[in-house]
Motif scaffolding. Structure first.
Motif, short mmCIF file in Angstrom:
data_model
loop_
_atom_site.label_atom_id
_atom_site.label_comp_id
_atom_site.label_asym_id
_atom_site.label_seq_id
_atom_site.Cartn_x
_atom_site.Cartn_y
_atom_site.Cartn_z
N ARG A 3 30.37 32.22 23.30
CA ARG A 3 31.65 31.84 23.88
C ARG A 3 31.50 30.49 24.58
N SER A 4 32.48 29.61 24.36
CA SER A 4 32.46 28.27 24.94
C SER A 4 33.74 28.03 25.72
N ASP A 5 33.63 27.26 26.79
CA ASP A 5 34.78 26.91 27.61
C ASP A 5 35.39 25.58 27.17
N PHE A 6 36.71 25.52 27.14
CA PHE A 6 37.45 24.29 26.88
C PHE A 6 38.50 24.12 27.97
N LEU A 7 38.94 22.88 28.16
CA LEU A 7 39.96 22.56 29.15
C LEU A 7 39.58 23.06 30.54
N GLY A 8 38.32 22.84 30.90
CA GLY A 8 37.87 23.25 32.22
C GLY A 8 37.87 24.74 32.44
N GLY A 9 37.76 25.52 31.36
CA GLY A 9 37.74 26.97 31.47
C GLY A 9 39.08 27.63 31.25
N ARG A 10 40.14 26.84 31.08
CA ARG A 10 41.46 27.44 30.80
C ARG A 10 41.49 28.11 29.45
N VAL A 11 40.68 27.63 28.52
CA VAL A 11 40.56 28.22 27.19
C VAL A 11 39.10 28.60 26.97
N ARG A 12 38.89 29.83 26.50
CA ARG A 12 37.53 30.29 26.16
C ARG A 12 37.55 30.74 24.72
N LEU A 13 36.61 30.20 23.94
CA LEU A 13 36.60 30.43 22.50
C LEU A 13 35.29 31.04 22.03
N ALA A 72 36.14 34.58 7.71
CA ALA A 72 35.45 34.81 8.98
C ALA A 72 36.00 33.92 10.09
N TYR A 73 36.31 32.67 9.76
CA TYR A 73 36.88 31.77 10.76
C TYR A 73 38.33 32.14 11.07
N ALA A 74 39.07 32.60 10.07
CA ALA A 74 40.43 33.06 10.31
C ALA A 74 40.43 34.24 11.28
N ALA A 75 39.49 35.17 11.09
CA ALA A 75 39.39 36.31 12.00
C ALA A 75 39.04 35.86 13.41
N LEU A 76 38.15 34.86 13.52
CA LEU A 76 37.81 34.32 14.84
C LEU A 76 39.02 33.67 15.50
N ALA A 77 39.80 32.94 14.72
CA ALA A 77 40.99 32.29 15.27
C ALA A 77 41.96 33.33 15.81
N ARG A 78 42.16 34.42 15.09
CA ARG A 78 43.05 35.48 15.59
C ARG A 78 42.51 36.06 16.89
N ARG A 79 41.22 36.29 16.93
CA ARG A 79 40.61 36.84 18.14
C ARG A 79 40.76 35.86 19.31
N ASN A 80 40.52 34.58 19.06
CA ASN A 80 40.60 33.60 20.13
C ASN A 80 42.03 33.44 20.64
N LEU A 81 43.00 33.46 19.76
CA LEU A 81 44.39 33.41 20.21
C LEU A 81 44.70 34.61 21.10
N ALA A 82 44.33 35.80 20.64
CA ALA A 82 44.64 37.01 21.40
C ALA A 82 43.95 37.02 22.76
N GLU A 83 42.68 36.62 22.81
CA GLU A 83 41.93 36.69 24.06
C GLU A 83 42.30 35.57 25.03
N ASN A 84 43.04 34.57 24.53
CA ASN A 84 43.58 33.55 25.42
C ASN A 84 45.06 33.79 25.70
N ALA A 85 45.52 35.02 25.45
CA ALA A 85 46.89 35.44 25.74
C ALA A 85 47.92 34.58 25.03
N LEU A 86 47.62 34.20 23.79
CA LEU A 86 48.53 33.38 22.98
C LEU A 86 48.97 34.18 21.76
N THR A 87 50.22 34.00 21.39
CA THR A 87 50.77 34.67 20.22
C THR A 87 50.78 33.70 19.05
N GLY A 88 50.18 34.12 17.96
CA GLY A 88 50.16 33.24 16.79
C GLY A 88 49.74 34.00 15.56
N GLU A 89 49.97 33.37 14.41
CA GLU A 89 49.61 33.95 13.13
C GLU A 89 48.62 33.04 12.44
N VAL A 90 47.57 33.64 11.85
CA VAL A 90 46.60 32.87 11.09
C VAL A 90 46.63 33.40 9.66
#
Length: 247
Positions: A3-13, A72-90
């Protein structure tokens, strides 16, 4: 996974320990998208979703969609959107042969960080995911053509690409987009740009614009441990601020 932090920790991927890992390029790209709350955004080749997540964290209420060829990257993108409280479709699919779900989509903004290298011009990476990110099979023209098709009239398409591929990118953008703008990214004062931000607008009629380079790092060389980003770049990378194209 790591897991990596972006935007000063506002986003975690979550990103692979091995393979392609996002740097600052998708963060800068996302910061330039002139999206407003309630608008729709499509990222072509979204990978694990760093640009989508950074854009969604900066602008609330966006309708986010990503297209990614690697499951595999599509699945990661879905996970990252969800865990950052964002709604989106991949959507899983190929730039050159987009799936029906994408063909039915019309959006306000498209962003893309296409592979920087042509397959025949470099050594192949051992990791498949990294190789696809660095030198995918679809030509730049396919990326631009798909972006233009999915945009509403007056919608924007923004790309980041290596400077040496600018002629190819500009030729493709000129076919379906207008009001073209280029914003070179130079590593330091007096150094040649290595990357280019390019924007076009569907149905745009404004004259072509070449902006002065945006400088990424302070000083003539990196001489100390730690970061040496310019103030403008630091506010984007750590503060999550917008990076607006010059007026």
């Amino acid at each position: 996974m790591q897991r990596s932090d972006f935007l000063g920790g506002r986003v975690r991927l979550w990103q692979p320990r091995e393979g392609y890992r996002a740097g600052i390029d998708p963060v800068l790209l996302a910061a330039t998208v002139p999206a407003k709350p309630g608008q729709s955004v499509l990222e072509l080749g979204c990978g694990a979703g760093p640009a989508l997540c950074c854009l969604g964290a900066r602008v609330a209420g966006l309708r986010l969609t990503g297209l990614e060829i690697q499951p595999a990257y599509a699945a990661l993108a879905r996970r990252n959107l969800a865990e950052n409280a964002l709604t989106g479709e991949v959507i899983e699919g190929d730039i050159g042969a987009p799936p029906f779900a994408l063909k039915a989509l019309t959006v306000d903004h498209v962003l893309a960080n296409p592979p920087y290298f042509e397959i025949e011009s470099r050594s192949i990476a051992s990791d498949v995911g990294r190789e696809m990110a660095l030198a995918g099979p679809a030509p730049l023209a396919d990326w631009v053509r798909l972006a233009a098709k999915r945009l509403r009239v007056k919608g924007t398409a923004t790309f980041i690409q290596r400077a040496e591929r600018l002629p190819e990118l500009l030729a493709a953008m000129g076919e379906g987009l207008g009001s073209l703008e280029l914003w070179p990214l130079a590593p330091r004062e007096g150094r040649a740009p290595r990357l280019i931000l390019a924007r076009g607008r569907k149905g745009g009629r404004a004259a072509f614009r070449l902006h002065a380079p945006l400088i990424l790092h302070s000083g003539p060389a990196h001489i100390e441990d730690g970061e040496d980003y310019t103030d403008v770049i630091r506010t984007v990378l750590r503060g999550g601020e917008a990076l607006n194209f010059p007026p």
